[in-house]
Design a protein around this motif. Structure first.
Motif, PDB file in Angstrom:
ATOM      1  N   THR A  76      62.103  35.128  27.850  1.00 37.68           N
ATOM      2  CA  THR A  76      62.754  33.824  27.743  1.00 37.68           C
ATOM      3  C   THR A  76      61.911  32.766  28.443  1.00 37.68           C
ATOM      4  O   THR A  76      61.561  32.934  29.617  1.00 37.68           O
ATOM      5  N   PRO A  77      61.577  31.654  27.781  1.00 38.64           N
ATOM      6  CA  PRO A  77      60.805  30.600  28.446  1.00 38.64           C
ATOM      7  C   PRO A  77      61.557  30.028  29.647  1.00 38.64           C
ATOM      8  O   PRO A  77      62.769  29.800  29.577  1.00 38.64           O
ATOM      9  N   ILE A  78      60.850  29.806  30.746  1.00 43.31           N
ATOM     10  CA  ILE A  78      61.429  29.147  31.914  1.00 43.31           C
ATOM     11  C   ILE A  78      61.116  27.663  31.807  1.00 43.31           C
ATOM     12  O   ILE A  78      59.971  27.274  31.611  1.00 43.31           O
ATOM     13  N   PHE A 114      59.079  22.013  29.487  1.00 44.33           N
ATOM     14  CA  PHE A 114      59.342  20.903  30.410  1.00 44.33           C
ATOM     15  C   PHE A 114      60.458  20.016  29.877  1.00 44.33           C
ATOM     16  O   PHE A 114      60.463  19.630  28.711  1.00 44.33           O
ATOM     17  N   TRP A 115      61.370  19.687  30.792  1.00 47.41           N
ATOM     18  CA  TRP A 115      62.390  18.673  30.544  1.00 47.41           C
ATOM     19  C   TRP A 115      61.930  17.412  31.271  1.00 47.41           C
ATOM     20  O   TRP A 115      61.576  17.458  32.441  1.00 47.41           O
ATOM     21  N   ILE A 116      61.884  16.292  30.562  1.00 52.07           N
ATOM     22  CA  ILE A 116      61.441  15.024  31.147  1.00 52.07           C
ATOM     23  C   ILE A 116      62.630  14.076  31.170  1.00 52.07           C
ATOM     24  O   ILE A 116      63.168  13.716  30.121  1.00 52.07           O
ATOM     25  N   CYS A 117      63.047  13.686  32.375  1.00 49.59           N
ATOM     26  CA  CYS A 117      64.278  12.910  32.507  1.00 49.59           C
ATOM     27  C   CYS A 117      64.036  11.406  32.545  1.00 49.59           C
ATOM     28  O   CYS A 117      64.988  10.634  32.461  1.00 49.59           O
ATOM     29  N   TYR A 128      50.952  10.029  27.588  1.00 54.83           N
ATOM     30  CA  TYR A 128      49.785  10.500  28.346  1.00 54.83           C
ATOM     31  C   TYR A 128      50.073  11.868  28.976  1.00 54.83           C
ATOM     32  O   TYR A 128      49.277  12.811  28.841  1.00 54.83           O
ATOM     33  N   PHE A 129      51.206  11.981  29.675  1.00 55.82           N
ATOM     34  CA  PHE A 129      51.522  13.238  30.353  1.00 55.82           C
ATOM     35  C   PHE A 129      52.029  14.306  29.378  1.00 55.82           C
ATOM     36  O   PHE A 129      51.782  15.502  29.587  1.00 55.82           O
ATOM     37  N   ALA A 130      52.727  13.896  28.331  1.00 56.09           N
ATOM     38  CA  ALA A 130      53.213  14.865  27.344  1.00 56.09           C
ATOM     39  C   ALA A 130      52.044  15.584  26.680  1.00 56.09           C
ATOM     40  O   ALA A 130      52.100  16.799  26.439  1.00 56.09           O
ATOM     41  N   ARG A 131      50.988  14.873  26.407  1.00 56.12           N
ATOM     42  CA  ARG A 131      49.815  15.500  25.783  1.00 56.12           C
ATOM     43  C   ARG A 131      49.140  16.484  26.736  1.00 56.12           C
ATOM     44  O   ARG A 131      48.606  17.519  26.298  1.00 56.12           O
ATOM     45  N   ILE A 132      49.172  16.180  28.024  1.00 51.62           N
ATOM     46  CA  ILE A 132      48.620  17.119  29.004  1.00 51.62           C
ATOM     47  C   ILE A 132      49.461  18.398  29.013  1.00 51.62           C
ATOM     48  O   ILE A 132      48.917  19.514  29.005  1.00 51.62           O
ATOM     49  N   ALA A 133      50.788  18.246  29.014  1.00 48.77           N
ATOM     50  CA  ALA A 133      51.670  19.420  29.009  1.00 48.77           C
ATOM     51  C   ALA A 133      51.452  20.262  27.756  1.00 48.77           C
ATOM     52  O   ALA A 133      51.404  21.501  27.818  1.00 48.77           O
ATOM     53  N   LYS A 134      51.308  19.602  26.615  1.00 50.95           N
ATOM     54  CA  LYS A 134      51.081  20.325  25.359  1.00 50.95           C
ATOM     55  C   LYS A 134      49.736  21.050  25.394  1.00 50.95           C
ATOM     56  O   LYS A 134      49.617  22.182  24.920  1.00 50.95           O
ATOM     57  N   ALA A 135      48.720  20.390  25.951  1.00 49.33           N
ATOM     58  CA  ALA A 135      47.400  21.013  26.040  1.00 49.33           C
ATOM     59  C   ALA A 135      47.434  22.257  26.922  1.00 49.33           C
ATOM     60  O   ALA A 135      46.636  23.189  26.728  1.00 49.33           O
ATOM     61  N   GLU A 136      48.349  22.295  27.884  1.00 51.63           N
ATOM     62  CA  GLU A 136      48.503  23.462  28.746  1.00 51.63           C
ATOM     63  C   GLU A 136      49.325  24.565  28.075  1.00 51.63           C
ATOM     64  O   GLU A 136      49.499  25.637  28.636  1.00 51.63           O
ATOM     65  N   GLY A 137      49.856  24.274  26.881  1.00 50.92           N
ATOM     66  CA  GLY A 137      50.612  25.273  26.137  1.00 50.92           C
ATOM     67  C   GLY A 137      52.106  25.246  26.367  1.00 50.92           C
ATOM     68  O   GLY A 137      52.819  26.187  26.000  1.00 50.92           O
ATOM     69  N   GLU A 139      56.083  23.536  26.150  1.00 49.17           N
ATOM     70  CA  GLU A 139      56.998  22.779  25.298  1.00 49.17           C
ATOM     71  C   GLU A 139      57.407  21.502  26.028  1.00 49.17           C
ATOM     72  O   GLU A 139      57.574  21.503  27.242  1.00 49.17           O
ATOM     73  N   VAL A 140      57.582  20.401  25.286  1.00 47.21           N
ATOM     74  CA  VAL A 140      57.965  19.117  25.875  1.00 47.21           C
ATOM     75  C   VAL A 140      59.290  18.667  25.280  1.00 47.21           C
ATOM     76  O   VAL A 140      59.421  18.509  24.060  1.00 47.21           O
ATOM     77  N   VAL A 141      60.288  18.452  26.162  1.00 45.67           N
ATOM     78  CA  VAL A 141      61.635  18.089  25.714  1.00 45.67           C
ATOM     79  C   VAL A 141      62.115  16.865  26.498  1.00 45.67           C
ATOM     80  O   VAL A 141      62.674  17.000  27.595  1.00 45.67           O
ATOM     81  N   PRO A 142      61.900  15.652  25.997  1.00 44.44           N
ATOM     82  CA  PRO A 142      62.409  14.458  26.690  1.00 44.44           C
ATOM     83  C   PRO A 142      63.911  14.305  26.493  1.00 44.44           C
ATOM     84  O   PRO A 142      64.480  14.777  25.505  1.00 44.44           O
TER      85      PRO A 142
END
Length: 581
Positions: A76-78, A114-117, A128-137, A139-142
């Protein structure tokens, strides 16, 4: 038949709302592998705000918790989190490369989602930061942060949704988050339809709290409207100011004809485990709350309400809670109805406390309130009251923030490492920046040193009068020392001496001219030095309280005779910060 997925918030938002982040790692590890078998879509864990509690109160390494969980939870993803403006506090000054390092170290330690509040007021920085998170592999969930006000219309929600969807190349999902629990079943139907119609096919999640008791019903309306991922917690940590219970939503969704991959036997084991933890540790178990109309007016989130009541208790002002909540309603209106979620709820709440404590509305403003009015947190949803704005703009402090830029925003990690600690690892550097002052660490248990025994030890009882604990003052630092006697049968004692890992500074007794903290918090800076002459009302200390910078003005004039605290020190309301006489 549609399938419902669950994001588990038991060890994140639920424990924040009900237990104030006091869930220890050893509360989680015995059940972590079972949680992995439940069938959650993701398991959320605490982010930077809770790291401070883990370090200072629980004396734990937050990064180690993530590493341990990721070793036990393998399927399960953390889900963790990051903030696009800062690591934790709301002063908007965290260097960009530090936030980047936070994202990278989170992934390296085991975070996969990642949850971005942050409310989407700066999409350039968000992307800018979402692309860094994606590059690290990852998930991005605003989050689309919900609130109720005259200016928050379906048209505004549609605009916000399209804004997030426009970054579809680096966004995986959208989470509707109702941190205050103020959405109604009717509003849920309307909002779900609006978001689903404007999200460009992105999956949508639903997250709400039970403060006024409507969330379980709103979840069913969201599911019927087409949202198939919901945030819940196991029953012992559900309800109250927390989220709905997984068991309840699952049962009701099945009655509506939906299916799920949840392993109910594993879910029952997780629930039983945390109920046992609550009982053994004396922690509250969530219960449904009664409907409260006033909550829809002030909209204070559950976690913030916990902090607010605690701090008011510390200064003997809990009896003024309703008065402060009434002031929250007024400040929020004056500020153009900001969303009552991080960081806006803290900005509004801290200003309301200032207004009530000072006895005069807007006698002084927090730094964050000034920056909000100046637009540094983005354009307010509604106009700021002109009289309030004029009063803020007339302050000398406000003039310091005109044309303000985040200090050291473009400073590199290596530059900061040289300044703060050349030998610090990346994880240690982030903790040092996140938590001012000397972080506490759980010390390794070392074998106590013993002097050689002259002859075999006989089992003789220890005299009742033999002292076992001492407080030792060494140059103003107080150490709690425990002495464990081992008797050798001759009347002599071998002793092992163990000092607690974190010394506490000796507190100065209040005397004439003392300036007290007045509120529990963290000392950020002293605006004066010994020998300076100050007048009554001059700013002398900056304290971080309720996650906001609080100005402490000298109650009387005189000369600064002594500074009695240190920058980075945690102080209590009656602690003496300085002597002015």
């Amino acid at each position: 038949m549609k399938k419902i997925e669950f994001i588990d918030q038991t060890i994140r938002d639920a424990q924040q709302s009900l237990w104030g982040y006091l869930m220890r790692t050893d509360h989680m590890t015995p059940i972590a592998e079972v949680m992995d078998r439940v069938g959650y879509r993701a398991i959320a864990t605490v982010g930077s705000q809770a790291f401070t509690v883990q370090v200072r109160t629980l004396q734990e390494d937050p990064w180690e918790r993530i590493r341990v969980l990721s070793q036990l939870v393998t399927k399960t993803p953390i889900r963790g989190s990051y903030v696009i403006f800062a690591l934790s506090s709301f002063d908007l000054s965290t260097p960009r490369d530090i936030i980047t390092l936070w994202i990278k170290r989170s992934v390296a330690n085991g975070i996969k989602s990642f949850w971005i509040c942050d409310y989407q007021t700066d999409m350039e920085k968000f992307i800018y930061f979402a692309r860094i998170a994606k590059a690290e592999g990852a998930e991005v969930v605003p989050s689309l942060m919900y609130t109720s006000s005259p200016v928050h219309t379906n048209e505004l929600w549609a605009k916000k949704t399209r804004m997030i969807a426009s970054a579809k190349d680096c966004v995986d999902r959208i989470m509707i988050e109702d941190a205050s629990g103020v959405i109604t079943p009717e509003a849920t139907r309307e909002l779900a339809a609006t978001v689903l119609a404007n999200c460009d096919g992105l999956p949508v999640e639903f997250h709400s709290h039970c403060n006024p008791g409507l969330a379980p019903l709103c979840y069913l309306e969201a599911i019927k409207a087409g949202i198939t991922t919901v945030h819940t917690a196991v029953a012992p940590l559900a309800n109250g100011t927390s989220l709905p219970a997984t068991e309840t939503i699952l049962r009701n969704a099945k009655k509506l004809g939906f299916t799920s991959d949840i392993d109910e036997d594993a879910l029952a084991k997780v629930s039983a485990h945390f109920r046992k933890v609550a009982e053994e540790e004396g922690l509250p178990i969530g219960v449904p709350t009664e409907y409260d109309v006033f909550h829809f007016e002030h909209q204070v989130p559950g976690g913030m309400m916990t902090n607010l009541t605690r701090q008011l208790s510390e200064v003997g002002m809990l009896n003024r809670l309703d008065e402060i909540l009434e002031e929250v309603v007024l400040v929020r209106k004056d500020f153009g109805y900001p969303v009552m979620a991080t960081p806006y709820s803290q900005i509004v709440g801290a200003q309301a406390v200032e207004n009530v404590i000072s006895g005069e509305r807007y006698k002084q403003f927090t730094d964050e309130a000034i920056k909000y009015i100046l637009g540094y947190y983005g354009e307010p949803a509604g106009p700021v009251d002109q009289n309030v704005k004029d009063k803020a703009m007339s302050l000398p402090r406000t003039k310091e923030f005109v044309n303000w830029q985040p200090e050291n925003y473009l400073k590199s990690v290596e530059e900061l490492r040289k300044e703060i600690g050349p030998d610090l690892s990346d994880d240690e550097l982030l903790l040092k920046l996140l938590i001012p002052g000397q972080p506490l660490k759980r010390t390794e248990q070392k074998k106590p040193a013993r002097r050689p025994a002259g002859k075999p030890i006989a089992p003789v009882s220890v005299p009742a009068q033999f002292p076992s604990e001492f407080s030792v003052d060494v140059d103003g630092e107080v150490f709690n020392v425990k002495i464990s006697p081992v008797w050798n049968g001759t009347g002599e004692a071998e002793t092992t001496i163990q000092a607690e890992s974190s010394p506490t500074k000796a507190k100065k007794a209040a005397r004439e001219g003392s300036v007290l903290a007045g509120m529990a918090g963290l000392v950020l800076s002293f605006e004066v030095k010994v020998g300076d002459t100050v007048n009554a009302g001059d700013l002398v200390v900056m304290i971080e309280a309720m996650k906001m910078r609080r100005h402490l003005n000298c109650p009387h004039g005189g000369v600064v005779k002594e500074i009695c605290a240190q920058i980075g020190e945690i102080v209590e309301p009656q602690d003496v910060l300085m002597v002015v006489a």
